[in-house]
Design a protein around this motif. Structure first.
Motif, mmCIF file in Angstrom:
data_model
loop_
_atom_site.group_PDB
_atom_site.id
_atom_site.type_symbol
_atom_site.label_atom_id
_atom_site.label_comp_id
_atom_site.label_asym_id
_atom_site.label_seq_id
_atom_site.Cartn_x
_atom_site.Cartn_y
_atom_site.Cartn_z
ATOM 1 N N PRO A 64 138.310 11.356 -31.818
ATOM 2 C CA PRO A 64 139.174 10.552 -30.829
ATOM 3 C C PRO A 64 139.680 9.348 -31.375
ATOM 4 O O PRO A 64 140.966 9.213 -30.985
ATOM 5 C CB PRO A 64 138.046 10.288 -29.619
ATOM 6 C CG PRO A 64 137.008 11.236 -29.838
ATOM 7 C CD PRO A 64 136.799 11.393 -31.364
ATOM 8 N N ILE A 109 142.963 7.753 -24.768
ATOM 9 C CA ILE A 109 142.056 8.386 -25.556
ATOM 10 C C ILE A 109 140.966 7.214 -25.819
ATOM 11 O O ILE A 109 139.880 7.710 -25.606
ATOM 12 C CB ILE A 109 142.520 9.057 -26.901
ATOM 13 C CG1 ILE A 109 143.608 10.010 -26.967
ATOM 14 C CG2 ILE A 109 141.210 9.663 -27.712
ATOM 15 C CD1 ILE A 109 144.265 10.379 -27.976
ATOM 16 N N ASP A 145 136.835 7.575 -24.430
ATOM 17 C CA ASP A 145 136.010 7.917 -25.293
ATOM 18 C C ASP A 145 134.777 6.712 -25.177
ATOM 19 O O ASP A 145 133.627 6.734 -25.889
ATOM 20 C CB ASP A 145 136.397 7.941 -26.747
ATOM 21 C CG ASP A 145 135.315 8.213 -27.728
ATOM 22 O OD1 ASP A 145 134.835 9.308 -27.752
ATOM 23 O OD2 ASP A 145 134.773 7.248 -28.449
ATOM 24 N N LEU A 195 140.035 16.111 -26.295
ATOM 25 C CA LEU A 195 140.434 14.920 -26.019
ATOM 26 C C LEU A 195 141.422 14.402 -26.589
ATOM 27 O O LEU A 195 142.447 13.785 -25.820
ATOM 28 C CB LEU A 195 138.976 13.967 -26.061
ATOM 29 C CG LEU A 195 139.438 12.359 -25.534
ATOM 30 C CD1 LEU A 195 140.059 12.275 -24.138
ATOM 31 C CD2 LEU A 195 138.256 11.721 -25.727
ATOM 32 N N GLY A 196 141.621 14.275 -27.928
ATOM 33 C CA GLY A 196 142.675 13.929 -28.827
ATOM 34 C C GLY A 196 143.900 14.759 -28.150
ATOM 35 O O GLY A 196 145.055 13.856 -28.274
ATOM 36 N N GLY A 215 145.543 13.246 -25.263
ATOM 37 C CA GLY A 215 146.372 12.042 -25.506
ATOM 38 C C GLY A 215 147.597 12.321 -25.924
ATOM 39 O O GLY A 215 148.582 11.743 -25.154
#
Lengths: 189, 255, 401
Positions: free
Chosen positions: C55, C105, C109, C365-366, C369
């Motif tokens: 992340p 992001i 995280d 998750l990345g 973003g």
């Protein structure tokens, strides 16, 4: 009521805002202002709902005092209802940073005094709505994260149910010298 | 690397110290009721022991001297005592399980000498973890111990990046049934606290008392009369990564 | 000729498909962030050894790119290059959206994202990290004002000043981002001041590459003309940026090689670090530096639009690899706690190279973003007139000063 007046004015400001955007397609100070006013209104209504209209539910479990049956809370009940969060949060910072370990407002002590047992004589955790802190908070729609870290059950070596009397816990001998020194005075004094 | 403890302003004559001494004895005497405290559990520096309602003082700086010659390879009594005392339950996943103190065995590249030692938060005087923490959750108490205020820790783990000793762990999993005096939970960073809940009440960290060989000597670095300071005056001791000039409170003998 | 701007029409099925796909990616990513949060970070590849993982690479990638994208506007405003001026609005918008995507992001995280309020209200002013929070918020604000002055006719006389402030701010911002690592005295990889200028240059390169890719795709799909002359001009500049990043990377490694105590770390990255060595040589050097430069300066292929597209894409791969090597590689290399001694036993992975296998969740998750940044960009251009109607060479005159 001023907030009601505000609400009546609301549709207009909406129209204003959208027409500005439609016609000029620009972010103008006016629309920003409208947005700011809207959000102010929003937060205002939330805040006032919380502080003024809350009254605690009647059915909060009675604290099972470990010293004696007649023991009261650490402050008058009314004060506790309104201000318990301030007391513990103050105590929290005093303990964390200054190492002050008075017991009066200690979260540990709240937990050890306000005990609720289930049918099996097991102390309930915060996940159970019977738990002293949870029942009331659920009712008041308050969310606290404290029990992700703090154990919400009483310390077994200090507090255990009295055989045959799930309502009460075995009295433990209170050490007078310690009591005198540790229970007086808030964290600040 | 022979390190001399610097003696800051001494507090022999601090007005409250006599009072504190009396209160302390009272407290010890009163702590009876089945809670028989062995004298060795209590700190020797009676004059510096604080009562529950006193704030910690700058005049004290807690530290530890670890005598590696007494530390046996393969013995992890201190680690076990720490996990037990602070409720550090593992999940059988060594990469993500927390460790406040760990045993490390090293071999000198030149001489081949093998040394075993416990490694934990070194409670630096100039802790890098405190410098980098964005919210100020990482902080140093007046009495020199470095702690995480988990109430404002957001779990960014920058302090773990900054620590030269890898002393900090991130809580990777949900924690249940914590020890009442050692709250801990998912999503925050933590490390050795010198058992601050005990220390504040005048007791020693559990690792020091658990060590069967008495290899861990705990005490006040600022008090020239403490057993710790006296030992530090006599023997040569090492700070880990002394080149970084962090002045850790934990020192090693025979490394 | 006068440049005109207009919103996207946003009526075609293609527009909604693009938005739909991006929204799906974002939703999946948010879902996996929730999952990681709920289960705790043990479901990720991150551990107590590798504390910052995938992340953070995505986040830094976006943040660094964001400040670089603003360069396009700065070149027009601050350096007065007329050819770049029509791109100013889009450049400002993308700077904001990319930064927002990257910050999203980072926040998701955190171990306790629910405490975002704490992060915004309690500051430790010694921490470079909290300076960065100010830098990011300030950046959003300043670029917002800059855009407003650029777009509102009445304010246009002020906008060069705003442009100047924004330019300075973005330099500080990337320096700050680089310093997040540069201040970590304990780690062999990071304890050097050169990381800050390296990040600034990297931001130039990544920002320009992202921007080029976006305008090529966006103008094509909206059927708006985009002149090759302009692209070629920007391509040349991008080539210079890529070469300068390379220069700083070389200096970084040379200084390390000069310091004897860094030899082990250099050997790790350059020779025997497995994935890190591979990403450095193949990902960064070959794909991210040599290939794009060769493509850009190829006498025939280099003149085509495909060359610009391909080269920019490769530069992104290279930048990503470089960030991976710096961030993960720097953590994987064992800390030197006992100089002159070798660790023969430890229960906490002392003295060994830490392993890191990124999990799917982190990757999702990345991607979320990136998706968030793109959604915001597309919607932004749909709502307000950010995109020029035409960037035909006849209109823009790519040779203009």
């Amino acid at each position: 009521m001023p907030s009601l007046l505000f609400f009546r004015a609301l549709p207009q400001s909406f129209q204003l805002k959208s027409s500005v955007v439609m016609k000029q397609k620009r972010i103008t100070p006016l629309s920003l202002f409208g947005f700011a006013m809207l959000s102010l209104l929003f937060f205002n209504s939330i805040a006032s709902a919380d502080s003024e209209y809350f009254s605690p539910p009647r059915n909060t479990p009675k604290a099972v005092a470990h010293a004696s049956e007649s023991q009261a809370c650490v402050e008058p009940i009314e004060t506790m209802r309104r201000q318990h969060m301030e007391f513990i949060k103050h105590q929290r910072d005093e303990t964390m940073h200054k190492g002050i370990r008075t017991t009066k407002y200690s979260l540990l002590e709240c937990i050890n005094c306000h005990v609720t047992y289930d049918e099996n004589q097991q102390a309930v955790s915060y996940k159970d709505e019977q738990h002293f802190c949870s029942g009331c908070h659920q009712y008041a729609a308050v969310n606290i994260d404290c029990f992700q870290c703090h154990n919400s059950k009483p310390t077994p070596s200090v507090v255990k149910p009295m055989p045959g009397h799930p309502e009460f816990i075995s009295p433990i001998t209170i050490d007078m010298a310690k009591q005198a020194q540790q229970t007086t005075g808030g964290a600040s004094e | 690397m022979n390190h001399q403890v610097s003696h800051s302003a001494q507090n022999e004559d601090v007005p409250h110290s006599e009072n504190a001494r009396r209160q302390f004895f009272l407290k010890v005497a009163g702590a009876g009721a089945g809670l028989a405290l062995a004298p060795s559990l209590l700190l020797q520096q009676v004059a510096h022991a604080k009562t529950a309602d006193q704030a910690v003082s700058k005049e004290v700086r807690w530290g530890m001297l670890i005598d590696t010659s007494k530390c046996a390879q393969g013995c992890d009594d201190c680690v076990k005592a720490c996990s037990e005392g602070n409720g550090l339950t593992g999940h059988g996943r060594p990469e993500t399980d927390v460790q406040w103190v760990r045993k490390v065995t090293v071999k000198d590249k030149q001489t081949g000498k093998v040394t075993s030692l416990p490694l934990m938060c070194q409670h630096c005087e100039h802790p890098p973890c405190v410098d980098v923490c964005p919210t100020g959750a990482s902080f140093k108490r007046d009495n020199g111990i470095v702690l995480v205020d988990k109430h404002i820790c957001i779990g960014c783990r920058y302090c773990m990046m900054a620590c030269p000793y890898k002393a900090r762990s991130f809580v990777h999993e949900v924690v249940e049934d914590q020890k009442a005096h050692a709250p801990r939970g998912k999503g925050t960073v933590e490390s050795c606290t010198f058992c601050v809940h005990k220390l504040d009440q005048g007791e020693q960290p559990v690792c020091a008392t658990a060590c069967g060989e008495d290899a861990m000597l705990f005490g006040d670095l600022n008090d020239p009369d403490s057993a710790l300071s006296k030992r530090l005056q006599q023997v040569s001791s090492t700070q880990l990564r002394a080149d970084m000039e962090l002045n850790p409170g934990v020192r090693y003998q025979g490394l | 000729m006068k440049i005109t701007y207009s919103e996207l029409k946003g009526k075609s099925p293609g527009f909604f498909i693009v938005l739909g796909v991006l929204a799906a990616i974002a939703a999946i990513g948010l879902g996996s962030a929730y999952y990681m949060e709920h289960e705790g970070h043990h479901v990720t590849g991150m551990s107590n050894q590798i504390v910052w993982g995938l992340p953070h690479i995505f986040a830094l990638f976006l943040i660094v790119a964001a400040s670089g994208i603003l360069n396009v506007a700065s070149i027009g405003t601050v350096f007065g290059k007329k050819a770049y001026k029509p791109l100013g609005r889009l450049s400002g918008l993308m700077a904001i959206t990319m930064l927002a995507g990257g910050l999203a992001i980072l926040v998701l995280d955190l171990g306790r994202p629910d405490r975002l309020v704490v992060a915004m209200t309690t500051y430790n002013f010694k921490s470079i990290f909290s300076w960065n929070i100010y830098l990011y918020n300030g950046f959003l604000l300043i670029v917002g004002v800059y855009l407003w002055m650029m777009m509102e006719r009445k304010m246009q006389k002020y906008y060069p000043y705003a442009g100047f402030v924004a330019f300075i701010w973005r330099l500080i911002l990337t320096t700050g981002t680089g310093s997040i690592f540069g201040f970590l005295v304990a780690r062999e990889a990071y304890d050097t001041a050169i990381l800050a200028p390296l990040f600034v240059l990297l931001s130039f390169a990544l920002g320009m590459a992202v921007f080029l890719l976006y305008i090529i795709i966006a103008f094509q799909s909206c059927d708006r003309p985009l002149g090759d002359g302009l692209l070629q001009r920007m391509k040349k500049l991008l080539g210079i940026f890529v070469a300068s990043v390379f220069y700083f990377v070389v200096v970084y490694h040379l200084t390390n090689l000069y310091l004897t105590n860094q030899h082990a770390f250099e050997a790790f990255i350059l020779l025997n670090g497995g994935i890190y060595t591979f990403l450095f040589w193949v990902g960064y050097i070959l794909i991210g530096t040599i290939a794009p430069l060769a493509i850009f300066y190829h006498p025939t292929f280099g003149q085509t639009r495909h060359a610009v597209t391909l080269g920019s894409a490769l530069i992104l791969v290279g930048g990503w690899s470089l960030l991976y090597v710096i961030i993960i590689g720097g953590q994987a290399f064992p800390l030197e706690i006992f100089p002159g001694k070798e660790v023969i036993e430890s229960s906490f992975f002392d003295g060994v190279v830490a392993s890191y296998a990124p999990s799917l969740w982190e990757f999702l998750l990345g991607m979320a973003g990136i998706a968030i940044a793109l959604i915001a960009t597309v919607l932004g251009t749909r709502i307000l007139p950010f995109m020029p109607d035409t960037l035909d060479d006849a209109v823009v005159n790519p040779q203009a000063d």
